[in-house]
Design an enzyme around this catalytic site. Structure first.
Site, PDB file in Angstrom:
ATOM      1  N   ASP A 192      38.482  18.532  -5.528  1.00 53.03           N
ATOM      2  CA  ASP A 192      37.846  19.094  -6.720  1.00 53.03           C
ATOM      3  C   ASP A 192      36.935  20.267  -6.378  1.00 53.03           C
ATOM      4  O   ASP A 192      36.382  20.901  -7.280  1.00 53.03           O
ATOM      5  CB  ASP A 192      37.064  18.017  -7.484  1.00 53.03           C
ATOM      6  CG  ASP A 192      36.051  17.304  -6.613  1.00 53.03           C
ATOM      7  OD1 ASP A 192      36.474  16.610  -5.673  1.00 53.03           O
ATOM      8  OD2 ASP A 192      34.833  17.438  -6.860  1.00 53.03           O
ATOM      9  N   ASN A 193      36.791  20.565  -5.077  1.00 54.57           N
ATOM     10  CA  ASN A 193      35.997  21.715  -4.645  1.00 54.57           C
ATOM     11  C   ASN A 193      36.871  22.799  -4.025  1.00 54.57           C
ATOM     12  O   ASN A 193      36.364  23.644  -3.293  1.00 54.57           O
ATOM     13  CB  ASN A 193      34.935  21.281  -3.626  1.00 54.57           C
ATOM     14  CG  ASN A 193      33.871  20.402  -4.249  1.00 54.57           C
ATOM     15  OD1 ASN A 193      33.640  20.448  -5.459  1.00 54.57           O
ATOM     16  ND2 ASN A 193      33.233  19.585  -3.441  1.00 54.57           N
ATOM     17  N   GLY A 221      30.235  17.776 -14.668  1.00 56.01           N
ATOM     18  CA  GLY A 221      29.183  16.834 -15.027  1.00 56.01           C
ATOM     19  C   GLY A 221      27.842  17.467 -15.270  1.00 56.01           C
ATOM     20  O   GLY A 221      26.941  16.827 -15.816  1.00 56.01           O
ATOM     21  N   ARG A 222      27.687  18.714 -14.869  1.00 59.18           N
ATOM     22  CA  ARG A 222      26.420  19.419 -15.117  1.00 59.18           C
ATOM     23  C   ARG A 222      26.648  20.914 -15.279  1.00 59.18           C
ATOM     24  O   ARG A 222      25.833  21.733 -14.845  1.00 59.18           O
ATOM     25  CB  ARG A 222      25.432  19.148 -13.979  1.00 59.18           C
ATOM     26  CG  ARG A 222      25.921  19.541 -12.603  1.00 59.18           C
ATOM     27  CD  ARG A 222      24.964  19.024 -11.544  1.00 59.18           C
ATOM     28  NE  ARG A 222      25.397  19.418 -10.211  1.00 59.18           N
ATOM     29  CZ  ARG A 222      24.759  20.283  -9.434  1.00 59.18           C
ATOM     30  NH1 ARG A 222      23.667  20.868  -9.851  1.00 59.18           N
ATOM     31  NH2 ARG A 222      25.196  20.568  -8.230  1.00 59.18           N
ATOM     32  N   ARG A 275      26.924  31.062 -12.936  1.00 59.02           N
ATOM     33  CA  ARG A 275      27.944  31.286 -11.910  1.00 59.02           C
ATOM     34  C   ARG A 275      29.112  32.062 -12.502  1.00 59.02           C
ATOM     35  O   ARG A 275      29.557  31.795 -13.619  1.00 59.02           O
ATOM     36  CB  ARG A 275      28.425  29.949 -11.349  1.00 59.02           C
ATOM     37  CG  ARG A 275      29.447  30.101 -10.232  1.00 59.02           C
ATOM     38  CD  ARG A 275      29.576  28.850  -9.403  1.00 59.02           C
ATOM     39  NE  ARG A 275      30.211  27.752 -10.112  1.00 59.02           N
ATOM     40  CZ  ARG A 275      30.411  26.548  -9.561  1.00 59.02           C
ATOM     41  NH1 ARG A 275      30.001  26.298  -8.326  1.00 59.02           N
ATOM     42  NH2 ARG A 275      31.000  25.589 -10.255  1.00 59.02           N
TER      43      ARG A 275
END
Length: 476
Positions: free
Chosen positions: A246-247, A90-91, A174
């Site tokens: 999701d992490n 989303g970002r 990242r």
């Protein structure tokens, strides 16, 4: 302008429903805060090029380098136990991949790079505080020897980001082995898309686990990686804070440093995340949650293992049932050296747990207590020293059965410094004033966490009651 980075994007060769191809959203006035030159060299990139005006434009998302295929990945996920069938970047925008000097394929992603179809009404931006936090903590984790995503650069955008107030915007570059998550598999499983699951499984095996024998072998490999990873987290008192599916990266790297924190005073039920109101992701629950997440991965892979047949379920269940044994072995492999042990004996786990119980009961500092074992000053870390004395009798008897070098083993296993929460908050406050000297100093200290020096002495001190950070926040 043209920027040559030799980027590839193997993920873009997967079917179009895996992502949305799109470029980052440009920002007003990018300015470099920090470039990780050592990581750039490891990636085979030129620090001078990255630090140039053109390079900073790329790191901010204003310039897409030649050969890049930028995209936002889609995935699903269980968030605090509730399933969201569509999440996604989303970002963040994956610019592409490089093959580093060691032959490893690494993602280059811009985080805070603007809205995507997966932003869910968000602005797709990041503010400076979480970017500085992720830079410091992810690089500290790397220096501690724990698998993690890395931070290549932090850039200010020259724009304000609205949260509870207006804050300076920033973009983090990242680096990851990949950004594929348990939730990526869940996304396609929820849609009964067996073709996509097969393509994803084949891709992950080829990229991360080439020796894995099909989807069951993939599950076994991810289970082994996560057992080791969580044991390593616990060995440094790290609390991820938001272990949603999701992490969890299937590569076995720590990913998504939102409300993460390191403990000062030890207590197994410690929670920092402001959104973890019921302690789902408390320190001592992290192994249980990892197993829960892995069960969701197993469920997603079932269609590739024969569907919902009893045989397939039994095979996947057997792999999951192996996790507690694997984790216990990894935990002992981490904590044994922390008290000087080179060999294993039957009572070692109880010996370590007794120390931890007494640390919890007396409020001893996690990092400083373990480090002090090596130089004979651990007793001073206990507000009630008798609690240590009773344990030390058994510990010294156990060490007498070990080979020489216990002190060296403990110094190699127990860091002097960690990114203590109050120090990270000091850095963020200074950064909001435009002062990045504290950030640079803390980053320098954290790069050598096992070395004692006069330079890092101030960073070993636990917070005073007034400095103590009791809640951390998601990086949105």
């Amino acid at each position: 302008m043209t920027l040559h980075l030799k980027l590839e994007n193997s993920y873009a060769t997967l079917p179009a429903r895996f992502y949305t191809a799109m470029a980052p959203t440009p920002v007003a006035a990018p300015a470099l805060v920090k470039l990780n030159e050592a990581l750039a060299l490891e990636l085979g990139l030129d620090p001078e090029t990255l630090g140039s005006a053109e390079g900073v434009q790329m790191l901010a998302g204003n310039l897409v380098p030649e050969g890049a295929t930028p995209l936002a990945q889609v995935y699903a996920g269980h968030q605090f136990g509730g399933f969201s069938p569509q999440l996604g970047d989303g970002r963040a925008i994956l610019l592409g991949e490089v093959v580093d000097r060691n032959g490893r394929r690494r993602d280059i992603q811009l985080k805070g790079s603007g809205p995507t179809p997966y932003s869910r009404m968000g602005d797709g931006r990041a503010w400076l505080g979480p970017v500085l936090r992720e830079y410091l903590v992810s690089e500290a984790m790397h220096a501690l020897g724990i698998p993690t995503t890395r931070a290549l650069a932090a850039v200010k955008t020259g724009e304000a980001v609205r949260r509870e107030g207006a804050f300076p915007g920033a973009v983090l570059t990242r680096v990851a082995a990949s950004h594929i998550r348990v939730g990526t598999f869940q996304y396609f499983a929820a849609r009964n898309d067996a073709e996509a699951l097969k393509a994803l499984s084949d891709y992950v095996i080829a990229r991360h686990y080439p020796d894995a024998d099909g989807p069951l072998g993939l599950l076994e490999a991810v289970v082994a990686k996560q057992a080791r990873l969580v044991a390593q987290w616990m060995g440094v008192g790290f609390i991820h804070g938001v272990m949603n599916t999701d992490n969890m990266a299937v590569s076995g790297e720590t990913i998504d440093y939102g409300p993460c924190a390191f403990m000062d005073r030890y207590h197994p039920q410690t929670v920092f995340s402001s959104i973890d109101q019921y302690g789902r992701y408390a320190f001592d629950r992290q192994a249980d949650i990892a197993l829960w997440n892995l069960a969701q991965l197993a469920s997603s892979l079932l269609p590739l293992m024969g569907g919902a047949t009893q045989e397939a379920i039994d095979r996947a269940t057997a792999v999951l049932h192996d996790f507690p044994t694997r984790f216990t072995a990894e935990w002992l492999a981490v904590f044994g050296p922390k008290i000087g042990l080179a060999n294993a004996e039957a009572g070692d786990a109880q010996l370590i747990h007794t120390l931890l119980d007494r640390m919890a009961a007396t409020g001893a500092d996690f990092t400083n207590t373990f480090r002090a074992l090596a130089d004979g000053t651990a007793r001073d870390q206990f507000p009630q020293p008798d609690a240590y004395d009773a344990w030390a009798v058994d510990w010294k008897a156990r060490l007498a059965r070990e080979p020489e070098g216990a002190g060296a083993r403990m110094r190699a296993a127990n860091p002097v410094v960690i990114p203590r929460n109050h120090r990270v908050e000091e850095v963020i406050r200074a950064g909001l004033r435009g002062d990045f000297a504290p950030f640079e100093q803390l980053a320098k200290v954290l790069a050598h966490p096992f070395e004692e020096s006069s330079e890092n002495a101030p960073y070993r001190t636990p917070p005073t009651p007034e400095e103590r950070v009791t809640a951390t926040f998601c990086g949105t």
